[in-house]
Motif scaffolding. Sequence first.
Motif, PDB file in Angstrom:
ATOM      1  N   ILE A   6      30.291 -30.471  48.054  1.00 13.80           N
ATOM      2  CA  ILE A   6      31.724 -30.346  48.356  1.00 13.80           C
ATOM      3  C   ILE A   6      32.325 -31.750  48.328  1.00 13.80           C
ATOM      4  O   ILE A   6      31.868 -32.641  49.055  1.00 13.80           O
ATOM      5  CB  ILE A   6      31.940 -29.689  49.739  1.00 13.80           C
ATOM      6  N   THR A   7      33.322 -31.952  47.462  1.00 12.45           N
ATOM      7  CA  THR A   7      33.846 -33.314  47.249  1.00 12.45           C
ATOM      8  C   THR A   7      35.329 -33.415  47.600  1.00 12.45           C
ATOM      9  O   THR A   7      36.050 -32.421  47.578  1.00 12.45           O
ATOM     10  CB  THR A   7      33.629 -33.729  45.783  1.00 12.45           C
ATOM     11  N   PRO A   8      35.793 -34.641  47.897  1.00  7.66           N
ATOM     12  CA  PRO A   8      37.192 -34.871  48.288  1.00  7.66           C
ATOM     13  C   PRO A   8      38.052 -35.230  47.067  1.00  7.66           C
ATOM     14  O   PRO A   8      37.550 -35.277  45.941  1.00  7.66           O
ATOM     15  CB  PRO A   8      37.075 -36.072  49.218  1.00  7.66           C
ATOM     16  N   HIS A  64      29.247 -26.419  42.945  1.00  6.16           N
ATOM     17  CA  HIS A  64      30.175 -27.494  43.293  1.00  6.16           C
ATOM     18  C   HIS A  64      31.529 -26.907  43.657  1.00  6.16           C
ATOM     19  O   HIS A  64      32.075 -26.094  42.924  1.00  6.16           O
ATOM     20  CB  HIS A  64      30.319 -28.441  42.077  1.00  6.16           C
ATOM     21  N   LYS A  65      32.055 -27.361  44.803  1.00 10.30           N
ATOM     22  CA  LYS A  65      33.417 -26.981  45.211  1.00 10.30           C
ATOM     23  C   LYS A  65      34.228 -28.274  45.291  1.00 10.30           C
ATOM     24  O   LYS A  65      34.126 -29.022  46.254  1.00 10.30           O
ATOM     25  CB  LYS A  65      33.365 -26.285  46.577  1.00 10.30           C
ATOM     26  N   PRO A  66      35.053 -28.567  44.259  1.00 10.74           N
ATOM     27  CA  PRO A  66      35.851 -29.793  44.299  1.00 10.74           C
ATOM     28  C   PRO A  66      37.096 -29.617  45.164  1.00 10.74           C
ATOM     29  O   PRO A  66      37.439 -28.495  45.549  1.00 10.74           O
ATOM     30  CB  PRO A  66      36.236 -29.990  42.831  1.00 10.74           C
ATOM     31  N   ALA A  67      37.772 -30.735  45.431  1.00 11.24           N
ATOM     32  CA  ALA A  67      38.967 -30.693  46.287  1.00 11.24           C
ATOM     33  C   ALA A  67      40.119 -29.998  45.564  1.00 11.24           C
ATOM     34  O   ALA A  67      40.306 -30.170  44.360  1.00 11.24           O
ATOM     35  CB  ALA A  67      39.368 -32.113  46.670  1.00 11.24           C
ATOM     36  N   GLU A  68      40.884 -29.249  46.306  1.00 10.12           N
ATOM     37  CA  GLU A  68      41.982 -28.476  45.720  1.00 10.12           C
ATOM     38  C   GLU A  68      43.115 -29.369  45.212  1.00 10.12           C
ATOM     39  O   GLU A  68      43.888 -28.970  44.350  1.00 10.12           O
ATOM     40  CB  GLU A  68      42.504 -27.427  46.713  1.00 10.12           C
ATOM     41  N   PHE A  69      43.244 -30.584  45.744  1.00 15.67           N
ATOM     42  CA  PHE A  69      44.325 -31.486  45.300  1.00 15.67           C
ATOM     43  C   PHE A  69      44.028 -32.129  43.942  1.00 15.67           C
ATOM     44  O   PHE A  69      44.931 -32.672  43.315  1.00 15.67           O
ATOM     45  CB  PHE A  69      44.537 -32.622  46.316  1.00 15.67           C
ATOM     46  N   GLU A 107      29.114 -37.798  54.020  1.00 15.85           N
ATOM     47  CA  GLU A 107      29.764 -39.100  53.811  1.00 15.85           C
ATOM     48  C   GLU A 107      31.204 -38.932  54.245  1.00 15.85           C
ATOM     49  O   GLU A 107      31.990 -38.255  53.580  1.00 15.85           O
ATOM     50  CB  GLU A 107      29.667 -39.508  52.348  1.00 15.85           C
ATOM     51  N   LEU A 108      31.564 -39.551  55.358  1.00  9.73           N
ATOM     52  CA  LEU A 108      32.828 -39.225  56.028  1.00  9.73           C
ATOM     53  C   LEU A 108      33.780 -40.428  56.053  1.00  9.73           C
ATOM     54  O   LEU A 108      33.689 -41.315  55.222  1.00  9.73           O
ATOM     55  CB  LEU A 108      32.510 -38.702  57.431  1.00  9.73           C
ATOM     56  N   GLY A 109      34.672 -40.429  57.016  1.00 12.70           N
ATOM     57  CA  GLY A 109      35.745 -41.427  57.039  1.00 12.70           C
ATOM     58  C   GLY A 109      35.317 -42.797  57.541  1.00 12.70           C
ATOM     59  O   GLY A 109      34.161 -43.005  57.926  1.00 12.70           O
ATOM     60  N   GLU A 128      42.697 -45.030  63.848  1.00 13.83           N
ATOM     61  CA  GLU A 128      42.699 -43.822  63.012  1.00 13.83           C
ATOM     62  C   GLU A 128      42.684 -44.187  61.530  1.00 13.83           C
ATOM     63  O   GLU A 128      43.313 -45.164  61.115  1.00 13.83           O
ATOM     64  CB  GLU A 128      43.931 -42.970  63.341  1.00 13.83           C
ATOM     65  N   GLU A 129      41.999 -43.369  60.751  1.00 10.62           N
ATOM     66  CA  GLU A 129      41.926 -43.601  59.312  1.00 10.62           C
ATOM     67  C   GLU A 129      43.260 -43.167  58.684  1.00 10.62           C
ATOM     68  O   GLU A 129      43.602 -41.985  58.690  1.00 10.62           O
ATOM     69  CB  GLU A 129      40.776 -42.781  58.712  1.00 10.62           C
ATOM     70  N   ILE A 130      44.015 -44.123  58.149  1.00 13.98           N
ATOM     71  CA  ILE A 130      45.322 -43.820  57.545  1.00 13.98           C
ATOM     72  C   ILE A 130      45.125 -43.393  56.089  1.00 13.98           C
ATOM     73  O   ILE A 130      45.819 -42.552  55.572  1.00 13.98           O
ATOM     74  CB  ILE A 130      46.264 -45.034  57.680  1.00 13.98           C
ATOM     75  N   ARG A 145      36.368 -34.847  60.553  1.00 15.24           N
ATOM     76  CA  ARG A 145      36.670 -33.571  61.225  1.00 15.24           C
ATOM     77  C   ARG A 145      36.117 -32.389  60.410  1.00 15.24           C
ATOM     78  O   ARG A 145      35.550 -31.452  60.955  1.00 15.24           O
ATOM     79  CB  ARG A 145      38.191 -33.456  61.361  1.00 15.24           C
ATOM     80  N   THR A 146      36.275 -32.455  59.095  1.00 13.00           N
ATOM     81  CA  THR A 146      35.753 -31.373  58.248  1.00 13.00           C
ATOM     82  C   THR A 146      34.229 -31.355  58.340  1.00 13.00           C
ATOM     83  O   THR A 146      33.612 -30.285  58.317  1.00 13.00           O
ATOM     84  CB  THR A 146      36.195 -31.572  56.780  1.00 13.00           C
ATOM     85  N   GLY A 147      33.621 -32.532  58.443  1.00 13.31           N
ATOM     86  CA  GLY A 147      32.161 -32.607  58.568  1.00 13.31           C
ATOM     87  C   GLY A 147      31.683 -31.813  59.775  1.00 13.31           C
ATOM     88  O   GLY A 147      30.728 -31.031  59.675  1.00 13.31           O
TER      89      GLY A 147
END
Length: 503
Positions: free
Chosen positions: A164-166, A190-195, A266-268, A396-398, A247-249
């Motif tokens: 699952i990728t961003p 594989h589920k890629p990001a919707e954006f 692999e997160l923020g 916070e991660e901007i 948060r998604t993790g």
Amino acid sequence: MSDLTTNLATLLPHLDRLAAQGVQNRIAGRRLPAASGQTFDNASPVDETHICQVARGDAPDVDAAARAAQAAFADWRDTSGAERKKILHRIADAIEARADEIALCECWDTGQAIRFMSKAALRGAANFRFFADRAPGARDGQALPSPTLMNVTTRVPIGPVGVITPWNTPFMLSTWKIAPALAAGCTVVHKPAEFSPLTASLLVEIAEEAGLPPGVWNLVNGLGEEAGKALTEHPLIRAIAFVGESRTGSTIMAQGAPTLKRVHFELGGKNPVIVFDDADLDRALDAAIFMIYSLNGERCTSSSRLLIQSSIAEAFLEKLRARVKNIRVGHPLDPQTEIGPLIHKVHLDKVTSYFDIARNEGARITAGGAALDQPGHYVQPTLFEGASNDMRIAQEEIFGPVLTAIPFDTEDEALRIANDVPYGLTGYVWTNDLTRALRFTDKLEAGMIWVNSENVRHLPTPFGGVKASGIGRDGGDWSFEFYMEQKHIGFATGHHRIPQLGT
Ligand code: NAD
């Protein structure tokens, strides 16, 4: 690099094809719409124009993809490492052959500037080559003889895995996660990001055209809480490799718990660049700017907190301000552009919301601080000064081109501030005092640290974070540790005494 007009002209036929065909799922080698027939819109961050419709996959599509991955697993697992190596190199060749198309589509879909994305396909191909070369040795193990047994270890691929990728640099990140899975002998959903779904569909198409058997790599597009969730819950999927928000993790960890998913996260990050007064300040300035304002600041390893020693702070910040105001924001296909539009209106709103947060917290905005008044999700590169580490702009991660500068007096204070965040992905230390560098990096809470350097990736080294920045490591052999199971087999070397019960 070609100019804007040439780049647009080269991109146009690809956009026409995408608009006509839409982005579909790919399951067992077949391009398929979502089982429900539903789609979602994909628009460009450049001018908000429609690019194409995308299949809105959900649980039935994930189920079909997981079954296809399961059906293909035994053959792919048993394909020799040498053969897998050959196929993965062919995929790399095919990626290189379509490098321009990939780069242009990536820019149009994500808003990333072509000056950085022109190498994205080549880096993706390099990821395939790196893991291709390791495929023949992936199953290697050890011989650990004991007095009565010849103990050997070997590794076997874990089975079908979900990736699952961003949306930030999706092409490069997808290759980084998928190439080692295939080299290890796993099959993939594989589920890629919707954006930013464009290049993931190019990638799987390229791989199959290069000879990857159908079902080894499947693609399901869709929303996180629909297709993504279904993938993490599917019983045939043995592990989830996830790149995205912290948060998604944690949501994924909970979703995967009933089926005991192995997870790699692999997160923020809220990464510090620490500049001491004995550093090469010109190089430190270049690196600090590069690591937050390149890739639109939409980069997990960005140096989003500048910790600057008070004795040199004013002179350093004066130069920094001037440079930030000078950064060229513009069309991502213009080779002069340094910052393109942010991925989506939702993300633009998030990033710009921190301008008011900064003011309300008492920080000063000394460069930028506004969105651009034009179509597309453009924002000025921004610098916050007068900040303290307890402010939200420091915690916070901007995830945009926004830097928070915080002064410090002593090494101890710098270390305390650097570590005082929930994250721990990267750190960048600038000093010419070797002993201090050794002392400081030893105590800095981060998975990856560079001293007197920006982030320079070397594929054999471990990539990953500590604290809320991740679980597990990629790179080198570490990727195989995730995608494979260790197996021990003990062979008796004689007739050792076996305890006899019930005699
Ligand atoms: P995100 O967490 O919103 O989404 C990432 C992916 O997860 C998307 O494909 C999304 O559809 C999916 N998803 C969302 N909810 C889900 C659910 N409940 N179950 C399963 N899947 C779900 O992240 P994003 O906004 O796309 O990406 C930006 C984030 O990624 C930032 O936090 C950044 O730091 C992080 N990132 C980390 C690294 C790293 O190596 N540490 C690299 C790149 C990006």
